[in-house]
Scaffold this motif. Structure first.
Motif, PDB file in Angstrom:
ATOM      1  N   GLU A 108      47.133  39.478  33.665  1.00  0.00           N
ATOM      2  CA  GLU A 108      47.401  39.532  32.226  1.00  0.00           C
ATOM      3  C   GLU A 108      46.840  38.286  31.534  1.00  0.00           C
ATOM      4  OE1 GLU A 108      49.066  41.959  30.599  1.00  0.00           O
ATOM      5  OE2 GLU A 108      49.981  43.114  32.239  1.00  0.00           O
TER       6      GLU A 108
ATOM      7  N   PRO B  53      50.541  36.097  30.529  1.00  0.00           N
ATOM      8  CA  PRO B  53      51.806  36.429  31.190  1.00  0.00           C
ATOM      9  C   PRO B  53      52.902  35.641  30.471  1.00  0.00           C
ATOM     10  CG  PRO B  53      50.481  34.972  32.583  1.00  0.00           C
ATOM     11  CD  PRO B  53      49.654  35.286  31.379  1.00  0.00           C
TER      12      PRO B  53
ATOM     13  N   ARG C 237      56.671  40.402  31.237  1.00  0.00           N
ATOM     14  CA  ARG C 237      55.207  40.553  31.331  1.00  0.00           C
ATOM     15  C   ARG C 237      54.717  39.561  32.367  1.00  0.00           C
ATOM     16  NH1 ARG C 237      51.509  43.186  29.186  1.00  0.00           N
ATOM     17  NH2 ARG C 237      52.809  43.822  27.434  1.00  0.00           N
ATOM     18  N   SER C 238      54.752  40.001  33.614  1.00  0.00           N
ATOM     19  CA  SER C 238      54.329  39.123  34.693  1.00  0.00           C
ATOM     20  C   SER C 238      52.982  39.618  35.207  1.00  0.00           C
ATOM     21  CB  SER C 238      55.383  39.116  35.798  1.00  0.00           C
ATOM     22  OG  SER C 238      55.767  40.434  36.113  1.00  0.00           O
TER      23      SER C 238
ATOM     24  N   GLU D 267      57.420  43.629  22.566  1.00  0.00           N
ATOM     25  CA  GLU D 267      56.051  43.314  22.171  1.00  0.00           C
ATOM     26  C   GLU D 267      55.375  44.462  21.418  1.00  0.00           C
ATOM     27  OE1 GLU D 267      53.863  40.427  24.941  1.00  0.00           O
ATOM     28  OE2 GLU D 267      54.939  41.746  26.287  1.00  0.00           O
TER      29      GLU D 267
ATOM     30  N   ARG E 215      60.329  44.840  35.000  1.00  0.00           N
ATOM     31  CA  ARG E 215      60.468  44.650  33.553  1.00  0.00           C
ATOM     32  C   ARG E 215      61.837  45.152  33.083  1.00  0.00           C
ATOM     33  NH1 ARG E 215      55.943  46.724  29.345  1.00  0.00           N
ATOM     34  NH2 ARG E 215      54.906  44.880  30.180  1.00  0.00           N
TER      35      ARG E 215
END
Ligand code: ATP
Ligand code: MG
Ligand code: MG
Ligand code: MG
Length: 439
Positions: free
Chosen positions: A142, A145, A151-152, A218, A323
């Protein structure tokens, strides 16, 4: 589990790097630890939560008729060259070379691999429909991140892949997943909204994202409030009845609901003012029908009743359990810490010994601990030599749904205190009643 012998590394200070509440609480409550940017270790209590989420995801996948397998994390680049995605996928893909200079990659998703498995064994419509899924780690490099496991770069995904002879049958497979997703999120204690979504790099023409409303989400989302009142299909839903599933999906897709990529401002404006919801959301699941996008180039062919071979129709269906752990906290917490829904709490009960060393208190705690354990209830027994204030704080922070407070004062009257974490409500009960109420 006795806390004195467990590994629950609580942080006293609020970590500076964490921007949102779920990230802060997961670090403070000793659930996760960052090992590199966007790469986390799941500490024991965090792993318990993740495993419980997975168990619910798995039960609902199985109920809908999907079959679990396990594919590897490392894939051969050649598979992705066949579909044409190796170059197209871009920088999100982590590319690796082995000692023989062969191009490998850490899978960001598994469409190519499942298509390869399918074509190796299945040739006939008689073996359809088929839906295969796994729960496996993914890697996506990503750009940004952030927000911890929300959001990893390395994250867990349940990804299912359906195979059907034609578009109508594929639609039924899609509907099964749609209903399974509604049920999964409800069982996790979340209100999910299926929203018309862009198909992105995976392609196709039928897609919904499952969104949880949250100010820290997001995604920018728009919907008609009436979608929040729809009944979630029960466990008795007949997944083999195409008409019944189609009518459920129609009911859920009639009220306006779309992410910003698919937003239709005119349609949204037509909704009566008090029903307009314009908010932020977290994408926790995503389902796609993409037809023959992979089966045609990769030659995954099946013959129909007419004996004619054709590329199989496919869909893919993702849920992010890692998540979800963060999304659950965004949806359920207060100033003191996490408030886990019963279904996924690391332990159902926190048992607090308020005077370790006092023979009566120790004995009452042992009785409760053993009795609950014998009834299969997960208990975290705080048997540390700590002041009561620290024990209250730890139990509130980690967020077990129930607390049992055991001290000499209450025991003098034959009582212990039962506290519901979500409401703060406390009641005095006997040891026997506490055990009965919690099991
Ligand atoms: P996003 O829009 O958040 O980047 P995506 O659309 O790229 O997600 P999909 O390819 O649809 O993700 O993957 C299916 C599911 O996997 C997502 O709905 C989400 O729950 C989860 N997921 C995707 N990317 C991540 C990530 N970086 N960290 C944690 N979970 C993720
Ligand atoms: Mg993405
Ligand atoms: Mg997305
Ligand atoms: Mg998506």
């Amino acid at each position: 589990m006795r806390l004195s012998r467990y590994f629950l590394p609580i942080l006293r200070e609020t970590p500076k790097e964490a921007e949102i509440v779920s990230h802060r609480l997961m670090l403070r409550a000793g659930l996760i630890r960052q090992e590199a940017a966007g790469i986390y270790a799941w500490l024991p209590a965090g792993l318990r939560v993740l495993n419980k989420i997975n168990a619910i995801v798995r039960e609902e996948q199985n109920r809908s008729g999907a079959i679990e397998l396990l594919m590897p994390t490392i894939q051969s680049a050649d598979l992705w060259r066949e579909s044409g995605r190796y170059e197209a996928y871009g920088k999100e893909m982590l590319r690796i070379k082995d000692r023989h200079e062969r191009d490998m990659l850490f899978g960001p998703t598994n469409e190519e691999m499942i298509t390869e498995i399918f074509r190796a064994y299945v040739r006939s419509y008689k073996d359809l429909p088929l839906n295969l899924y796994h729960i496996q780690w993914k890697f996506r490099d990503e750009v940004r991140p952030r927000f911890g496991v929300m959001r990893s770069r390395e994250f867990l995904m349940k990804d299912a892949y359906s195979f059907d002879l034609d578009k109508d049958a594929a639609r039924h497979s899609y509907n099964k997943m749609f209903v399974a997703y509604l049920r999964t999120f409800q069982r996790l204690g979340l209100t999910s909204i299926p929203m018309r979504a862009d198909t992105g790099p995976i392609g196709g023409d039928l897609s919904h994202e499952f969104i949880i409303l949250a100010s820290t989400g997001e995604s920018e989302v728009y919907c008609d409030r009436s979608v929040l009142d729809l009944p979630v299909p029960g466990a008795d839903t007949n997944f083999d009845d195409p008409a019944a599933l189609q009518s459920i999906v129609e009911a859920w897709t009639t009220p306006y609901a779309a992410t910003s990529e698919m937003h239709d401002a005119a349609a949204f404006e037509a909704i009566p003012g008090e029903r307009k919801v314009s908010a932020r959301g977290i994408e926790v699941g995503h389902i796609f029908y993409f037809g023959t996008k992979y089966s045609a180039p990769m030659k995954a062919m099946v013959s129909g009743p007419d004996g004619v071979e054709r590329p199989v129709h496919m869909g893919s269906y993702g849920i992010g359990p890692s998540r979800l752990a963060a999304a659950l906290i965004e949806a359920s917490h207060d100033e003191a810490g996490i408030i886990w829904p019963d279904a996924v709490a690391p332990f159902r009960v926190a048992l607090l010994n308020l005077k370790v060393g006092d023979s009566g208190t120790d004995a009452a705690c042992e009785t409760i601990y053993r009795a609950l354990g014998a009834r299969g209830v997960d208990v975290l027994y705080d048997d540390r030599e700590e002041r009561p204030g620290a024990k209250f704080a730890t139990a509130d922070l980690v967020g077990m749904p129930w607390q049992v407070l055991v001290g000499p004062k209450g025991l003098a009257e034959g009582k212990v205190e039962l506290k519901r974490r979500a409401t703060g409500e406390r009641t005095l009960v006997t040891v026997e009643d506490a055990v009965a109420l919690l099991s």
